[in-house]
Design a protein around this motif. Structure first.
Motif, PDB file in Angstrom:
ATOM      1  N   ASN A 106      30.008  18.144 -54.242  1.00 36.90           N
ATOM      2  CA  ASN A 106      28.887  18.301 -55.159  1.00 36.90           C
ATOM      3  C   ASN A 106      28.307  19.709 -55.095  1.00 36.90           C
ATOM      4  N   GLU A 107      28.102  20.206 -53.884  1.00 32.79           N
ATOM      5  CA  GLU A 107      27.544  21.555 -53.718  1.00 32.79           C
ATOM      6  C   GLU A 107      28.461  22.598 -54.355  1.00 32.79           C
ATOM      7  N   SER A 108      29.746  22.506 -54.047  1.00 30.84           N
ATOM      8  CA  SER A 108      30.690  23.511 -54.545  1.00 30.84           C
ATOM      9  C   SER A 108      30.804  23.450 -56.065  1.00 30.84           C
ATOM     10  N   ALA A 109      30.820  22.231 -56.619  1.00 32.69           N
ATOM     11  CA  ALA A 109      30.901  22.085 -58.076  1.00 32.69           C
ATOM     12  C   ALA A 109      29.662  22.642 -58.745  1.00 32.69           C
ATOM     13  N   PHE A 110      28.495  22.387 -58.168  1.00 29.72           N
ATOM     14  CA  PHE A 110      27.279  22.891 -58.771  1.00 29.72           C
ATOM     15  C   PHE A 110      27.230  24.421 -58.733  1.00 29.72           C
ATOM     16  N   GLN A 111      27.755  24.999 -57.658  1.00 33.86           N
ATOM     17  CA  GLN A 111      27.774  26.464 -57.568  1.00 33.86           C
ATOM     18  C   GLN A 111      28.732  27.072 -58.588  1.00 33.86           C
ATOM     19  N   VAL A 112      29.837  26.368 -58.869  1.00 38.65           N
ATOM     20  CA  VAL A 112      30.717  26.803 -59.958  1.00 38.65           C
ATOM     21  C   VAL A 112      29.951  26.761 -61.276  1.00 38.65           C
ATOM     22  N   ALA A 113      29.198  25.688 -61.494  1.00 39.68           N
ATOM     23  CA  ALA A 113      28.413  25.551 -62.728  1.00 39.68           C
ATOM     24  C   ALA A 113      27.404  26.681 -62.859  1.00 39.68           C
ATOM     25  N   GLU A 114      26.787  27.067 -61.742  1.00 40.20           N
ATOM     26  CA  GLU A 114      25.816  28.166 -61.778  1.00 40.20           C
ATOM     27  C   GLU A 114      26.483  29.475 -62.178  1.00 40.20           C
ATOM     28  N   MET A 115      27.710  29.710 -61.642  1.00 37.18           N
ATOM     29  CA  MET A 115      28.428  30.937 -61.983  1.00 37.18           C
ATOM     30  C   MET A 115      28.787  30.959 -63.474  1.00 37.18           C
ATOM     31  N   ILE A 116      29.154  29.808 -63.999  1.00 37.35           N
ATOM     32  CA  ILE A 116      29.470  29.706 -65.425  1.00 37.35           C
ATOM     33  C   ILE A 116      28.218  29.993 -66.253  1.00 37.35           C
ATOM     34  N   PHE A 117      27.115  29.436 -65.828  1.00 34.96           N
ATOM     35  CA  PHE A 117      25.851  29.642 -66.531  1.00 34.96           C
ATOM     36  C   PHE A 117      25.434  31.109 -66.491  1.00 34.96           C
ATOM     37  N   GLU A 118      25.549  31.735 -65.302  1.00 37.82           N
ATOM     38  CA  GLU A 118      25.173  33.140 -65.159  1.00 37.82           C
ATOM     39  C   GLU A 118      26.078  34.055 -65.967  1.00 37.82           C
ATOM     40  N   ALA A 119      27.328  33.623 -66.189  1.00 35.73           N
ATOM     41  CA  ALA A 119      28.258  34.410 -67.002  1.00 35.73           C
ATOM     42  C   ALA A 119      28.022  34.203 -68.496  1.00 35.73           C
ATOM     43  N   ASN A 120      26.989  33.407 -68.827  1.00 32.80           N
ATOM     44  CA  ASN A 120      26.608  33.138 -70.217  1.00 32.80           C
ATOM     45  C   ASN A 120      27.732  32.470 -71.008  1.00 32.80           C
ATOM     46  N   ILE A 121      28.435  31.560 -70.334  1.00 31.11           N
ATOM     47  CA  ILE A 121      29.504  30.800 -70.986  1.00 31.11           C
ATOM     48  C   ILE A 121      28.938  29.454 -71.385  1.00 31.11           C
ATOM     49  N   LEU A 122      28.890  29.178 -72.682  1.00 31.27           N
ATOM     50  CA  LEU A 122      28.245  27.967 -73.190  1.00 31.27           C
ATOM     51  C   LEU A 122      29.225  27.130 -74.003  1.00 31.27           C
ATOM     52  N   ASN A 123      29.431  25.894 -73.571  1.00 34.64           N
ATOM     53  CA  ASN A 123      30.247  24.924 -74.326  1.00 34.64           C
ATOM     54  C   ASN A 123      31.627  25.462 -74.703  1.00 34.64           C
ATOM     55  N   GLU A 124      32.226  26.202 -73.800  1.00 33.11           N
ATOM     56  CA  GLU A 124      33.543  26.778 -74.051  1.00 33.11           C
ATOM     57  C   GLU A 124      34.614  26.027 -73.267  1.00 33.11           C
ATOM     58  N   TYR A 168      39.733  21.343 -57.784  1.00 33.16           N
ATOM     59  CA  TYR A 168      38.840  20.188 -57.921  1.00 33.16           C
ATOM     60  C   TYR A 168      37.384  20.623 -58.066  1.00 33.16           C
ATOM     61  N   PHE A 169      36.971  21.621 -57.274  1.00 34.16           N
ATOM     62  CA  PHE A 169      35.614  22.162 -57.424  1.00 34.16           C
ATOM     63  C   PHE A 169      35.437  22.733 -58.829  1.00 34.16           C
ATOM     64  N   GLY A 170      36.491  23.397 -59.313  1.00 34.11           N
ATOM     65  CA  GLY A 170      36.421  24.018 -60.627  1.00 34.11           C
ATOM     66  C   GLY A 170      36.271  23.009 -61.740  1.00 34.11           C
ATOM     67  N   ILE A 171      37.078  21.953 -61.715  1.00 39.31           N
ATOM     68  CA  ILE A 171      37.003  20.929 -62.770  1.00 39.31           C
ATOM     69  C   ILE A 171      35.620  20.303 -62.805  1.00 39.31           C
ATOM     70  N   LEU A 172      35.120  19.874 -61.647  1.00 34.54           N
ATOM     71  CA  LEU A 172      33.820  19.218 -61.614  1.00 34.54           C
ATOM     72  C   LEU A 172      32.713  20.187 -62.010  1.00 34.54           C
ATOM     73  N   GLY A 173      32.805  21.425 -61.556  1.00 34.70           N
ATOM     74  CA  GLY A 173      31.796  22.423 -61.907  1.00 34.70           C
ATOM     75  C   GLY A 173      31.771  22.730 -63.388  1.00 34.70           C
ATOM     76  N   ILE A 174      32.932  22.787 -63.999  1.00 33.26           N
ATOM     77  CA  ILE A 174      33.016  23.011 -65.447  1.00 33.26           C
ATOM     78  C   ILE A 174      32.300  21.891 -66.196  1.00 33.26           C
TER      79      ILE A 174
END
Length: 526
Positions: free
Chosen positions: A37-55, A68-74
């Motif tokens: 959960n922690e690792s996936a959420f941190q991936v999500a934060e990086m995606i958000f900070e990179a300004n990637i939306l619904n891509e 696995y961290f990547g899939i869940l974070g996405i």
């Protein structure tokens, strides 16, 4: 936005219940639900900070924690993913990325290095995220700094927005992207939860590459129910019997070809796999002979044949091969695909798109909340197979025409007998390739035989060829030919039976019939 629930939300709520349990086991490494959960959420934060939306974000690599961290974070970020398998050719990878407009990729460092070696400088990736490890010094990649915070998913997705895009090979050999929504996946998981009951902490296999959609079931069903996803090492993929017992697998899932190979290698001995509670087989036809052998090897296990094109979200029908029906006779000795999943519907239609009677063969079609909306950037192909029928007044969901032939047997179970285009015509007479295989597999010396049609330059079938892993003499082949004439016209007997060391397999682990056709063309002169 008509927001209800995304698969990211669904998984977050489930995963948060089990922080101290093991979520993934890769080799000697155990990853807790808290770490996942922690690792996936941190991936999500990086995606958000990179300004990637619904891509659409590419996930590179297989069988690594970063994947696995990547899939869940996405999914937590509200984006969707598409797997980028480094076993694919450069042409196929570039086609997938261009079609889905991938500008960001996530994966293990070594997998990413291999990936960029394949595609070279022929495609521009704007962002590269590594969930674990340091970025190479010569690369401007984002390496995640670990923290100990878990929040709810930071971007919400509408239930009808995409969860993932999986690319399958079309008739031209080029990939076609299947769009699978959040609601498609959630409905599938709910159906699985309704059917299969396991105790928290159960051990589930993960035999598939991420580019084959049963991997989605392995991950999401397991994590939704507090199980352990036990990742099969690449070097044990063809001989997983030690892995099954070492990891004490309870919930097994593979293609039948793998079970067939284990049978040939003598691995399916009595009570070989005592820990198995469920044995699931999917992706291709499941021979009754192999089901019977597996039943002996896993005496405590329920055996299920699962069916589902990618377009219907993983599996949409199932057949429970239990003590009450294992004595039944099935067409071509292939285990049926049974009944639809909860809230899904099936119909068999004729060439005029009308339902046929019990016992009559036609095209198998499915309808329901699991059926996807169609193909990426291809309305023509979508409209051809995702359809409404005049006789059906309920148009909430469209029917998907699978391209598979089947019929409803007298027990009201669907039997799948092959592809619409698997029927061949030789010397004016027609037959299904599966019928030829069914007759010849009764002979122990060629019980694993695979038949392919051979065509001339005009595409006309001029004969067929058989492939087996058994050694068979010319005398034995002649004897089999004579004995088979009771059930098989002489014209349909293979012109040649070729012995192979192993069957060629697709990346998904299925028998690669297209490759067998190439082999037959190179070895046979008609």
């Amino acid at each position: 936005m008509n927001y209800r629930q995304s698969i990211g939300d669904y998984l977050f709520k489930a995963i948060s219940k089990y922080p101290n349990l093991i979520a993934i086991k890769i080799g000697e490494r155990s990853i807790s639900y808290q770490e996942l959960n922690e690792s996936a959420f941190q991936v999500a934060e990086m995606i958000f900070e990179a300004n990637i939306l619904n891509e659409t974000i590419g996930v590179v690599g297989q069988r690594s924690a970063s994947s696995y961290f990547g899939i869940l974070g996405i999914l937590y970020s509200g984006c969707n993913y598409t797997p980028l398998n480094t076993k694919y050719s450069k042409e196929r990878l570039l086609k997938i990325m261009t079609s889905s407009n991938v500008k960001c990729v996530i994966g293990d460092k070594e997998d990413l290095i291999e990936f960029f070696d394949i595609i070279g400088c022929d495609y521009l990736i704007n962002k590269v995220i590594i969930p674990e490890g340091d970025s190479p010094k010569d690369k401007n990649w984002i390496s995640i700094i670990k923290s100990n915070t878990i929040k709810a998913p930071i971007q919400r997705s509408d239930e009808n927005e995409l969860a993932y895009i999986l690319f399958t090979s079309g008739s031209t050999g080029m990939p076609k992207g299947v769009k699978v929504s959040n609601s498609n996946v959630i409905e599938f998981i709910k159906g699985m939860n309704e059917i299969y009951k396991l105790d928290v902490g159960f051990k589930a296999s993960q035999t598939f590459d991420l580019s084959f959609d049963p991997s989605v079931s392995d991950m999401f069903f397991t994590w939704s129910n507090g199980g352990v996803l036990c990742v099969l090492p690449e070097d044990e993929k063809m001989s997983p019997n030690e892995y099954i017992n070492r990891e004490k697998i309870n919930f097994w899932n593979s293609v039948p070809s793998l079970a067939t190979f284990m049978y040939r290698m003598g691995s399916l001995t009595p009570a070989a796999f005592p820990t198995l509670q469920y044995s699931m087989f999917c992706g291709e036809q499941f021979p009754k002979q192999i089901a019977d052998a597996w039943k002996i090897a896993a005496p405590n296990s329920t055996i299920e044949n699962l069916y589902g094109p990618t377009e219907t979200t993983i599996y949409i029908s199932r057949y429970n091969y239990d003590i009450n029906n294992c004595l039944h006779e099935f067409k071509n000795s292939i285990v049926p695909i049974g009944h639809p999943f909860p809230n899904q519907k099936v119909v068999i239609i004729d060439s005029n798109n009308n339902p046929v009677n019990v016992g009559e063969v036609g095209e198998i079609c499915f309808k329901g909340s699991q059926v996807s909306s169609g193909y990426l950037n291809d309305n023509e192909k979508t409209n051809k197979v995702f359809v409404n029928f005049d006789w059906d007044t309920d148009n909430q969901f469209k029917w998907y025409k699978t391209g598979d032939l089947g019929f409803v047997n007298t027990n009201h179970e669907v039997e799948c007998i092959g592809r619409v285009d698997s029927q061949i015509k030789i010397a004016g007479r027609r037959i299904e390739i599966g019928e030829i295989e069914s007759v010849l597999r009764r002979f122990e010396k060629i019980s694993d035989i695979i038949i392919v049609a051979v065509r001339d330059s005009s595409g006309i079938v001029i004969g067929c060829v058989g492939f087996t892993l058994f050694d068979i003499s010319k005398k034995e082949e002649i004897d089999i030919r004579k004995q088979s004439e009771i059930a098989l016209e002489r014209v349909f007997f293979p012109k040649k039976i070729i012995k192979l060391v192993s069957f060629p397999l697709t990346i998904s682990g299925k028998i690669d019939r297209a490759e067998l056709v190439k082999i037959s063309n190179s070895k046979i002169n008609y």
